[in-house]
Enzyme design. Structure first.
Site, PDB file in Angstrom:
ATOM      1  N   CYS A  21       0.846  -1.196   0.000  1.00  0.00           N
ATOM      2  CA  CYS A  21       0.000   0.000   0.000  1.00  0.00           C
ATOM      3  C   CYS A  21       0.878   1.241   0.000  1.00  0.00           C
ATOM      4  O   CYS A  21       0.626   2.204  -0.720  1.00  0.00           O
ATOM      5  CB  CYS A  21      -0.884   0.042   1.247  1.00  0.00           C
ATOM      6  SG  CYS A  21      -1.870  -1.430   1.475  1.00  0.00           S
ATOM      7  N   CYS A  86     -22.101  38.520  18.035  1.00  0.00           N
ATOM      8  CA  CYS A  86     -23.066  38.469  16.948  1.00  0.00           C
ATOM      9  C   CYS A  86     -22.559  37.567  15.848  1.00  0.00           C
ATOM     10  O   CYS A  86     -21.433  37.101  15.865  1.00  0.00           O
ATOM     11  CB  CYS A  86     -23.337  39.856  16.403  1.00  0.00           C
ATOM     12  SG  CYS A  86     -24.912  39.849  15.547  1.00  0.00           S
ATOM     13  N   ASP A 493     -37.783  -0.684   3.069  1.00  0.00           N
ATOM     14  CA  ASP A 493     -37.254  -2.009   2.792  1.00  0.00           C
ATOM     15  C   ASP A 493     -38.165  -2.989   3.517  1.00  0.00           C
ATOM     16  O   ASP A 493     -38.716  -2.666   4.566  1.00  0.00           O
ATOM     17  CB  ASP A 493     -35.823  -2.104   3.344  1.00  0.00           C
ATOM     18  CG  ASP A 493     -35.292  -3.512   3.249  1.00  0.00           C
ATOM     19  OD1 ASP A 493     -35.356  -4.071   2.149  1.00  0.00           O
ATOM     20  OD2 ASP A 493     -34.843  -4.051   4.276  1.00  0.00           O
ATOM     21  N   ASP A 696     -28.779  -1.848   3.361  1.00  0.00           N
ATOM     22  CA  ASP A 696     -29.430  -0.842   2.533  1.00  0.00           C
ATOM     23  C   ASP A 696     -28.625   0.446   2.423  1.00  0.00           C
ATOM     24  O   ASP A 696     -29.124   1.437   1.906  1.00  0.00           O
ATOM     25  CB  ASP A 696     -30.811  -0.508   3.108  1.00  0.00           C
ATOM     26  CG  ASP A 696     -31.680  -1.740   3.239  1.00  0.00           C
ATOM     27  OD1 ASP A 696     -31.535  -2.630   2.390  1.00  0.00           O
ATOM     28  OD2 ASP A 696     -32.476  -1.808   4.179  1.00  0.00           O
TER      29      ASP A 696
END
Lengths: 806, 56
Positions: A21, A86, A493, A696
């Site tokens: 890697c 503010c 689902d 899902d």
């Protein structure tokens, strides 16, 4: 290329598993134009990169690393900020941090008074981030994660106390000024001098905070609300002072010291009410953050020891007595008790816990002693994840807020220009008196309220997200909130979402001399060693009925047909029609009943004993308790409800009929669910997808709103825009209603903030003077301005009363 | 007597412990390995063009 031009950066890399890697990243980076050196250290998980910033940006380099399948680790921290008066202050801090190298993203939440910074710890230290904030004129409130509630709460209290003192001083000095102003007990000169003596401390001691704010703004080349107030009140004070000590400059003019001090008092009152109301909006969230237990009792060296919760290690055994808080997440190893999980799931009925059940940190052990093994500690616990999610949600902005953000960026300069132009027009063009023009100038500066614009969204999100979290509904971002407003279609689902996800025995129909219990027992024997979910349903039912199930002597799985076993010399067959046909068994007696069951979407299994047809057992995945309720309510709310499933048409239709869904997408492979959502969106629909968050996940991501349904500690918190902790679909309805209620508040607030300024700024400028012949007194302007931001914050906190309708 | 189509051994269908059904017809085996091989590719054994080999 000169060496000086090159930049050297170190990035923390994630996702590397082997030296290969590291080589991949090095190779990819070496290919880039402008990168002169790239070394990846696998052990340290770091990449050292030398590059020419003229040829390539750090962002491109990071993108290349991401594209090659790894990721650059960004640290994320939330700091508590003090001194923001503010919304423009928020912009100042964001700008200052955004300009620093190594900071990817800085988002200030003005309402929560915090900033969330994403940065590369190799390039910028936490210390220099804090220094940047200090340099731009604000404070970083030092705190540790665990004392989140305490410090933030104390800081808020200190701030409120400070405001109270200022307000009291201001009012105490304003009252005698008013008396002197209206009764004029002394000759004019002395009267004026006395008022000057009373008004000056208000202007410069009480009002010091506005000058400081203005100075901070100017140093960062921005303006803010403090600028407007400082300018307005200073104008009144300077004018009155000149009249007092040099009466000849404006012959015959009166002073108006009362205006300056009354403006000061009103603004301070507004700030005080704001601070109190802001405290209320974050109440729910502070409550969640304070849920964590402080200590845990662990068994070490076979002795119970009370240790700080931070020291608990995964795998340690923890003892919890009745009435105590469960400190971390884990699995019960000993004991039996009822646990109140309301704080996490919102479920008010205590849940029974036995050996091998999961317990969640921060829930309360009610009745018995429990021992459990810690499985998740520190940042990994459900509570910690909820907290970090809620924090993220607070810093996320609903798209609707962008309009307000853009507006507030130009707001203050626009107001200063408006005030000056109005005064000039009145004096030079209309020919009004100097005092009239001055009043217009002051009134416009004072009445304008950028705060209401800045507070409109964050306060409402804070209350909405907090309210949701209290009820086990985690809303993760502003985009999702806003999408609920346009939502048209809700897709569920089927398996595991609408249904329980595990089949149950629904019908037992014996034939001939057999009875139901025999049917279960014989079927149980055939399925004793099966890993089939249908078999598990039969064994579960047998166990519930207390029927003893023996092991078969011989077991044969007949793929596509069923199972054949031998038990004590008896041959038992369990399977489909084809199995019976292969054994020449006549099932015509129950054929009618069987096709009825199949039409209902059930799976019917036939049982034969020693070549005698013994009956049939129907198994089906049943609906969750509240699925039909949830679907019905959604339909009543006007949504189209769709069910999506990988099951065949027949089963799908049967379940759809039971739950009351009209439109069904059946035989959809898990990988195709996202495509189906995309198709719906192509029809122009705004779609919510409700699923389990694991299988899902792509569909949840594709939908405009992804709603992940979890259960307790198994919450898949990463997926979905909204996460439901409880396994109850009625929460889908609650989540949508709550999101809509929150959006409604945001819209009301933004409308109010814009409307207020659009009406009152021209009024203060005297635009309506020719019609109504009344000039807006700057004191009323101050009162209006103070009430405006209080109105917004209070309106948002009304959302705390939200009650779902289901 | 039936034949184990995988290893060509004779098996008694009444006492055979390992069997399966394919296309509505029972097949018997001497051991679980043969049953597995058959189920993986029944057509190969039914058409009989496989070289017999021993079950393990």
């Amino acid at each position: 290329m000169s060496q000086e031009k090159n930049k050297k950066i170190t990035l923390n890399i994630g996702g590397m598993s082997c030296i290969n890697c590291a080589h991949t990243i090095e190779k990819e980076l070496a290919k880039l134009k402008g990168v002169t050196q790239a070394t990846v250290n696998l052990a340290a998980e770091q990449a050292l990169i030398v590059y020419n910033p003229d040829l390539i940006t750090q962002k491109t380099i990071e993108n290349v690393i991401t594209d090659s399948g790894y990721h650059v680790i960004h640290e994320k921290i939330v700091l508590q900020i003090g001194g923001m008066s503010c919304v423009n202050c928020a912009k100042t801090i964001e700008k200052a941090l955004g300009n620093r190298e190594g900071i990817y993203n800085a988002v200030v939440n003005f309402a929560a008074e915090s900033v969330s910074v994403e940065y590369n710890p190799q390039q910028i230290s936490l210390l220099s981030i804090k220094k940047t904030i200090l340099d731009s004129g604000y404070q970083v409130i030092e705190q540790q994660q665990k004392t989140h509630e305490g410090t933030a709460g104390e800081e808020r209290k200190r701030h409120i106390r400070h405001l109270k003192i200022l307000l009291a001083t201001s009012v105490a000095l304003t009252i005698p000024i008013l008396v002197l102003m209206w009764l004029s007990p002394l000759p004019m000169e002395q009267n004026n001098i006395l008022m000057f003596l009373l008004a000056t401390p208000v202007q410069f001691i009480v009002g010091w905070t506005f000058y400081v704010g203005t100075y901070k703004g100017l140093r960062n080349k921005t303006t803010n609300m403090d600028t407007l107030i400082a300018m307005g009140t200073s104008t009144a004070w300077i004018y009155s002072t000149i009249v007092t000590f040099a009466p000849n400059v404006f012959p015959g003019a009166g002073v108006f010291f009362d205006t300056a001090t009354m403006i000061m008092s009103f603004i301070l009152l507004g700030k005080l009410l704001d601070a109190v109301a802001k405290g209320r909006t974050s109440e729910a969230i502070r409550k969640i953050m304070g849920l964590q237990a402080k200590t845990a009792r662990v068994i070490r060296n076979s002795e119970e020891q009370e240790i700080p919760i931070e020291d608990v290690q995964v795998g340690e055994i923890i003892v919890v007595r009745p009435g105590e808080k469960i400190p971390v997440d884990g699995t019960v190893t000993e004991g039996y008790s009822a646990v109140d999980e309301k704080v996490i799931t919102g479920e008010s009925i205590p849940v029974e816990k036995r050996i091998s059940d999961q317990v969640i940190g921060a829930t309360i052990n009610k009745t018995g002693m429990l021992k459990f093994k810690a499985t998740k500690v520190g940042k990994d616990t459900v509570l910690a994840q909820i907290i970090s999610m809620v924090e993220d949600a607070l810093t996320s902005k609903a798209p609707i807020q962008r309009l307000a953000d853009i507006a507030s960026g130009y707001f203050v300069p626009a107001i200063i220009i408006t005030a000056t132009l109005s005064a000039l027009i009145w004096y030079f063009i209309v020919g009004a008196s100097f005092i009239f023009s001055l009043t217009v100038f002051i009134a416009v500066l004072i009445v304008a309220c950028p705060c209401a614009l800045g507070l409109a969204t964050p306060t409402a999100i804070m209350v909405g997200v907090g309210k949701g979290a209290e009820n086990g509904i985690l809303i993760k971002n502003g985009e999702a909130l806003e999408a609920t407003y346009k939502l048209q279609t809700v897709v569920f689902d089927k398996t595991g979402t609408l249904t329980k996800g595990e089949p149950e025995v629904t019908d037992l129909i014996p034939n001939g001399t057999f009875n139901e219990d025999q049917l279960l027992q014989l079927a149980g024997i055939t399925e004793k060693n099966s890993e089939h979910p249908l078999g598990a349903a039969i064994l579960k039912r047998a166990k519930e009925k207390g029927i003893q199930i023996d092991e078969p002597d011989v077991f044969n799985a007949l793929p596509g047909y069923g199972v054949e076993v031998e038990h004590k010399g008896t041959k038992i067959l369990l399977g489909n029609r084809k199995l019976m046909e292969a054994n020449n068994l006549d099932i015509s007696v129950l054929e009618g009943k069987m096709s009825v069951l199949e039409k209902e979407g059930k799976t019917a299994m036939l049982l034969a004993v020693d070549n005698q047809f013994a009956g049939l057992i129907a198994v089906a995945d049943t609906l969750k308790e509240h699925s039909a309720d949830a679907v019905k309510t959604l339909q009543q709310m006007g949504f189209e409800v769709i069910m999506i499933t990988g099951d065949n048409q027949r089963t799908a239709k049967a379940i759809a009929a039971q739950v009351g869904v009209n439109r069904v997408f059946a035989e959809v492979l898990p990988s195709e669910k996202a495509t189906e959502i995309k198709k719906l969106q192509a029809e122009g629909k705004v779609v919510a997808m409700v699923g389990d968050g694991i299988n899902d996940a792509p569909a949840l991501a594709q939908a405009n709103i992804g709603i992940a349904v979890g259960s307790g500690s198994d919450v898949a918190i990463e997926t979905g825009d909204i996460v439901l902790i409880k396994n109850d679909l009625r929460d889908v309805v609650v989540a949508i209603q709550l999101s809509r209620a929150t959006m409604k508040k945001i819209r009301q607030n933004l409308f109010w903030a814009f409307f207020y300024n659009i009406i009152l700024v021209p009024l203060a400028a005297g635009a309506f003077y020719p019609i109504i012949h009344v000039l807006f007194n700057p004191v009323y302007a101050a009162a209006a301005m103070a009430s405006s931001s209080v109105t917004v914050v209070t309106n948002a906190s009304l959302l705390r009363r939200f009650k779902p309708k289901i | 007597m039936a034949k184990d189509l995988v290893c060509n051994m004779d098996v008694d269908e009444k006492t055979a412990k390992y069997k399966t059904i394919y296309q509505g017809k029972y097949y018997y085996f001497c051991a679980p390995g043969c049953k597995k091989s058959f189920e993986a590719n029944p057509q190969k054994y039914i058409s009989g063009n496989s070289s017999p080999h021993n079950c393990n």
